[in-house]
Motif scaffolding. Structure first.
Motif, PDB file in Angstrom:
ATOM      1  N   ILE A  59       0.806  -1.208   0.000  1.00  0.00           N
ATOM      2  CA  ILE A  59       0.000   0.000   0.000  1.00  0.00           C
ATOM      3  C   ILE A  59       0.849   1.273   0.000  1.00  0.00           C
ATOM      4  CG2 ILE A  59      -0.211   0.282   2.500  1.00  0.00           C
ATOM      5  CD1 ILE A  59      -3.090   0.653   0.023  1.00  0.00           C
ATOM      6  N   ASN A  60       2.093   1.169   0.485  1.00  0.00           N
ATOM      7  CA  ASN A  60       2.968   2.329   0.555  1.00  0.00           C
ATOM      8  C   ASN A  60       4.042   2.337  -0.533  1.00  0.00           C
ATOM      9  OD1 ASN A  60       1.811   3.696   2.883  1.00  0.00           O
ATOM     10  ND2 ASN A  60       2.556   1.974   4.088  1.00  0.00           N
ATOM     11  N   THR A  61       3.754   1.660  -1.633  1.00  0.00           N
ATOM     12  CA  THR A  61       4.653   1.662  -2.792  1.00  0.00           C
ATOM     13  C   THR A  61       4.873   3.094  -3.280  1.00  0.00           C
ATOM     14  OG1 THR A  61       4.056  -0.556  -3.523  1.00  0.00           O
ATOM     15  CG2 THR A  61       4.839   0.960  -5.210  1.00  0.00           C
ATOM     16  N   ILE A  87      -7.911   3.747   4.535  1.00  0.00           N
ATOM     17  CA  ILE A  87      -8.575   2.635   5.226  1.00  0.00           C
ATOM     18  C   ILE A  87      -7.727   1.368   5.166  1.00  0.00           C
ATOM     19  CG2 ILE A  87     -10.543   1.040   5.074  1.00  0.00           C
ATOM     20  CD1 ILE A  87     -12.246   3.448   4.240  1.00  0.00           C
ATOM     21  N   GLN A  88      -7.001   1.212   4.051  1.00  0.00           N
ATOM     22  CA  GLN A  88      -6.145   0.035   3.871  1.00  0.00           C
ATOM     23  C   GLN A  88      -4.786   0.191   4.558  1.00  0.00           C
ATOM     24  OE1 GLN A  88      -7.037  -2.890   2.501  1.00  0.00           O
ATOM     25  NE2 GLN A  88      -9.099  -2.067   2.216  1.00  0.00           N
ATOM     26  N   GLY A  89      -4.564   1.331   5.219  1.00  0.00           N
ATOM     27  CA  GLY A  89      -3.349   1.504   6.006  1.00  0.00           C
ATOM     28  C   GLY A  89      -2.260   2.361   5.392  1.00  0.00           C
ATOM     29  N   ALA A 120      -7.571  12.889  10.859  1.00  0.00           N
ATOM     30  CA  ALA A 120      -8.251  11.820  11.600  1.00  0.00           C
ATOM     31  C   ALA A 120      -7.514  10.491  11.497  1.00  0.00           C
ATOM     32  CB  ALA A 120      -9.682  11.660  11.085  1.00  0.00           C
ATOM     33  N   ASN A 121      -6.455  10.459  10.680  1.00  0.00           N
ATOM     34  CA  ASN A 121      -5.748   9.190  10.460  1.00  0.00           C
ATOM     35  C   ASN A 121      -4.234   9.327  10.607  1.00  0.00           C
ATOM     36  OD1 ASN A 121      -7.753   6.928   9.417  1.00  0.00           O
ATOM     37  ND2 ASN A 121      -8.469   8.886   8.583  1.00  0.00           N
ATOM     38  N   GLY A 122      -3.838  10.041  11.646  1.00  0.00           N
ATOM     39  CA  GLY A 122      -2.431  10.026  12.042  1.00  0.00           C
ATOM     40  C   GLY A 122      -1.531  11.104  11.476  1.00  0.00           C
TER      41      GLY A 122
END
Length: 225
Positions: A59-61, A87-89, A120-122
């Motif tokens: 996901i972090n490619t 949502i997938q991180g 809301a997500n870090g």
């Protein structure tokens, strides 16, 4: 009897075709390369991206410029794609070679809905852009009123952070703005959020003095009030 057998045969054929189509889809998804996924991101093809993720795609490619999938979705302004990746991180703070992150870029470009998603997500406030600036500073410079309002009123956000040019968000609104209504509103928002109105630049010149030099009368009045 013959009709019944015929219907059974037709049903069997359709089942085989459906299975074959699904196998082709699975095979295609399994073979997706990094460039395929990046293309899917740019085209807002959420189905292709979901298929790739389900098959273990990182996901972090990043691309050749160090830009994450989430940053690419943010650059394209694709909120739903960005939300899917988060949502997938996906890491909202992952920085590209030029120091952009999804959070920093969304602030600089005034994509308030994305800024809210990332907060809301870090989203971290101690990661800075290539000018050692926050998401707020370029938002002030570019007149993104709603983004400024959101960030300035976010708990613990460093509203008085000084970038390597020696400027705060307030200073950029004064120096790089044109004194128009949207910049007046931004200065007022910062003041109402308890920003320090008196932090000088590297030359010791305050926001008030810069506003006076530029004859921004309304901004001068806001700072003095």
């Amino acid at each position: 009897m013959e009709t019944k057998l015929f219907l059974i045969l037709i049903s069997f054929i359709f089942t085989l075709q459906s299975c074959e189509a699904q196998q082709n889809l699975n095979s295609s998804s399994a073979k997706m390369t990094k460039q395929d996924v990046i293309k899917a991101i740019n085209q807002n093809d959420t189905i292709a991206v979901v298929n790739a993720i389900q098959r273990g795609f990182d996901i972090n490619t990043i691309d050749d410029e160090g830009r994450s999938l989430l940053l690419l979705a943010t650059i394209e302004g694709n909120y739903e794609m960005a939300k899917l990746l988060v949502i997938q991180g996906a890491n909202v703070n992952q920085q590209a070679n030029n120091k952009d992150s999804a959070f920093l870029y969304s602030g600089a470009t005034g994509q308030t809905k994305l800024v809210e998603l990332f907060l809301a997500n870090g989203a971290r406030f101690d990661i800075f852009n290539r000018y050692y600036g926050t998401a707020l500073i370029p938002a002030c410079e570019r007149g993104h009123i709603e983004t400024v309002k959101l960030l300035a009123n976010t708990k613990d956000f460093p509203i008085d952070h000084i970038n390597r040019l020696g400027w705060t968000g307030l200073m950029e609104a004064v120096i790089l703005g044109d004194g128009s209504l949207k910049y007046q509103q931004i200065v007022q928002i910062l003041k109402d959020a308890d920003a320090n109105m008196h932090i000088p630049d590297h030359d010791g010149i305050t926001p008030l003095q810069h506003a006076e030099q530029r004859v921004f009368k309304e901004i001068v009045a806001i700072i003095k009030s």
